[in-house]
Design a protein around this motif. Structure first.
Motif, PDB file in Angstrom:
ATOM      1  N   VAL A   2      23.892  41.537  32.946  1.00 46.45           N
ATOM      2  CA  VAL A   2      23.487  40.367  33.715  1.00 46.45           C
ATOM      3  C   VAL A   2      22.670  39.419  32.838  1.00 46.45           C
ATOM      4  N   MET A  55      30.062  34.644  46.072  1.00 48.36           N
ATOM      5  CA  MET A  55      28.994  35.601  46.336  1.00 48.36           C
ATOM      6  C   MET A  55      29.060  36.118  47.763  1.00 48.36           C
ATOM      7  N   ALA A  74      31.409  38.825  48.031  1.00 48.59           N
ATOM      8  CA  ALA A  74      31.076  39.903  47.087  1.00 48.59           C
ATOM      9  C   ALA A  74      31.989  39.922  45.866  1.00 48.59           C
ATOM     10  N   THR A 109      31.349  39.278  42.758  1.00 43.58           N
ATOM     11  CA  THR A 109      30.362  39.045  41.702  1.00 43.58           C
ATOM     12  C   THR A 109      30.981  39.113  40.311  1.00 43.58           C
ATOM     13  N   THR A 110      32.006  39.956  40.126  1.00 46.37           N
ATOM     14  CA  THR A 110      32.656  40.042  38.820  1.00 46.37           C
ATOM     15  C   THR A 110      33.350  38.736  38.478  1.00 46.37           C
ATOM     16  N   TYR A 164      32.589  35.846  39.633  1.00 46.25           N
ATOM     17  CA  TYR A 164      31.516  34.864  39.380  1.00 46.25           C
ATOM     18  C   TYR A 164      30.993  34.995  37.953  1.00 46.25           C
ATOM     19  N   ALA A 165      30.711  36.221  37.525  1.00 42.11           N
ATOM     20  CA  ALA A 165      30.147  36.431  36.186  1.00 42.11           C
ATOM     21  C   ALA A 165      31.116  35.982  35.101  1.00 42.11           C
TER      22      ALA A 165
END
Length: 478
Positions: free
Chosen positions: A213, A345, A348, A350-351, A353-354
């Protein structure tokens, strides 16, 4: 008043209040210091920003989550985190001094950067991540306001001319120590003194958990930290000061973005979790409403750029006017990005998004250096705007996997009305070329008022004012 609303008010009060104080002291320093000295401040802050991310990789996010999930004061964990960060501080300071020396950085720049870098010591001792996890937002608000207020007071007392530029770093250090001391006293009164000890095994575990992160955060902060450094390397400190003046005004406008995230993410999460079939309606209404409000505000900011820069920063910063106008494109794209970030987000993802945000931030880094080298200071503004636009396109593509995305035709009416407003404003601001009457040309506010009326009329005639959408959002936001 319910706890979530209290927390939201506390967060917004701390953010807006500290930003307002910081902005006022920035205006004072910009007027006291020449653009070259003002640029030195922002170089120092840019380097410190990167050092802070290296000193606390991902801790602000993941450890806040751990604090929320763990009862009590997390004494062993807090002690391990603080001792690890304090151990890293001298290493990072030595590394910074070595890089500055090896790259032949001018003595004045080197000294200012190192003075700002010393603030890494109190920042390493900060416990804001823990109190965020414990949802003690009032304490965080007080610490932020204390930090900004002490910084402002000491800066005004010490900095009287461009020769005092180093003392701005001292003022910044005082503000950070005050905030850390306040949080430390509060933590000790509740939980005791955390154990600080040599524990490489615990440090290694913290690093392994937080580095992924932290790496993404390191890249995403490049929009703020990288341009001053890139401009200083390729152009001059004075160019950094001009760019930073424009960016300070942009940060004021971006308070809207932080408010949008605070309001929309909880609603988006509820709909994505319990009513996913209705989410496309929510997203469509939010997007259309935002465009109706955001686009004319952007035109207004562009029209008022010249008097705003002159009023806030005074003479010597005229070159910041076109930069601010360019950076408004970044503001628009960033706020649109926020809608789709909240969407990912909420579902969910998140991957996704990253990957998108991390990859896009890397593109911004390359773009800032490339465009600055090719086009000078305006290139830095172009680089971040282009990078944010690419991120937006990928965010939309990823969001299409989890929900239906509104058709671009739903935005056609407000876009056309905005174009009419922009053309009207341009014609009024340049009317001396056509009819030789300079009243409105000399008073951009009058031109803006006329353009705004034209925008409302155009939107009304096309039936583009989303009354039902406003009512829909009001019910959900309330």
């Amino acid at each position: 008043m319910k706890a979530p609303l209290k927390n939201m008010i506390a967060v917004l009060a701390g953010d807006v209040g500290s930003r307002a104080i910081s902005f006022l002291v920035t205006v004072y320093l910009a007027r006291i210091l020449a653009p070259s000295a003002f640029g030195l401040i922002n170089i120092g802050l840019g380097v410190l920003g990167y050092l802070t991310l290296l000193n606390s990789p991902g801790i602000q996010v993941l450890e806040a989550r751990n604090a929320a999930a763990t009862p009590g004061g997390m004494m062993p964990r807090v002690g391990a985190i603080l001792s690890m960060r304090l151990f890293l501080v001298p290493l990072l300071l030595i590394m910074t001094a070595a890089v500055l020396a090896l790259t032949g950085t001018p003595a004045e720049t080197r000294n200012v950067v190192l003075i700002y870098a010393v603030s890494l010591i109190p920042m390493a001792m900060s416990l804001d991540w823990l109190f965020q996890g414990k949802e003690d937002f009032r304490l965080i608000t007080v610490s932020r306001l204390l930090n900004a207020l002490l910084y402002a007071i000491v800066a005004v007392l010490l900095v009287r001319s461009a020769a005092d530029v180093r003392l701005t770093g001292v003022a910044f250090l005082v503000g950070n120590w005050a905030a850390v001391a306040y949080m430390g006293v509060k933590y000790r009164s509740r939980f005791g003194v955390p154990p600080l000890r040599w524990d490489p095994a615990a440090w290694g575990g913290i690093m392994r958990e937080n580095i992924p992160v932290g790496a993404a955060m390191f890249l995403t902060q490049s929009v703020t930290n990288l341009p001053p450094i890139a401009i200083a390397m390729i152009m001059s400190n004075a160019d950094v000061g001009i760019y930073s003046a424009a960016m300070k005004l942009v940060f004021v406008v971006l308070i809207m973005d932080r408010t949008l995230n605070a309001l929309f993410l909880p609603i988006a999460t509820r709909y994505a979790t319990w009513k996913p079939g209705e989410y496309p309606v929510l997203l469509s209404v939010m997007l259309k409403t935002m465009v109706v409000i955001l686009f004319p505000l952007t035109i207004a900011a562009i029209m008022l750029a010249e008097p705003a820069v002159g009023l806030v920063f005074g003479s010597g910063y005229e070159e910041a006017v076109p930069l601010f106008r360019m950076l408004m494109a970044y503001v628009v794209v960033t706020m649109l990005n926020s809608l789709f970030v909240c969407t990912l987000m909420a579902f969910a993802r998140t991957t996704d998004y990253a990957i998108v945000v991390g990859g896009g931030a890397l593109l911004i880094c390359v773009g800032v250096f490339a465009f600055t080298w090719l086009l000078g200071t305006p290139g830095a503004a172009i680089g971040i705007a282009v990078g944010e636009t690419v991120i937006l396109l990928f965010l939309i593509r990823k969001s299409m996997v989890v929900t239906d995305i509104p058709s671009w035709t739903t935005l056609l009416k407000p876009v056309v009305a905005t174009a009419v407003m922009a053309l009207t404003g341009w014609a009024l601001m340049n009317q001396t070329r056509f009819i030789g009457w300079g009243l409105i040309y000399q008073t951009p506010i009058i031109a803006l008022c006329i353009s705004a009326v034209i925008y409302i009329l155009a939107l009304t005639l096309m039936g583009g004012i989303p009354r039902e959408e406003f009512r829909y959002l009001k019910e959900r936001l309330a």
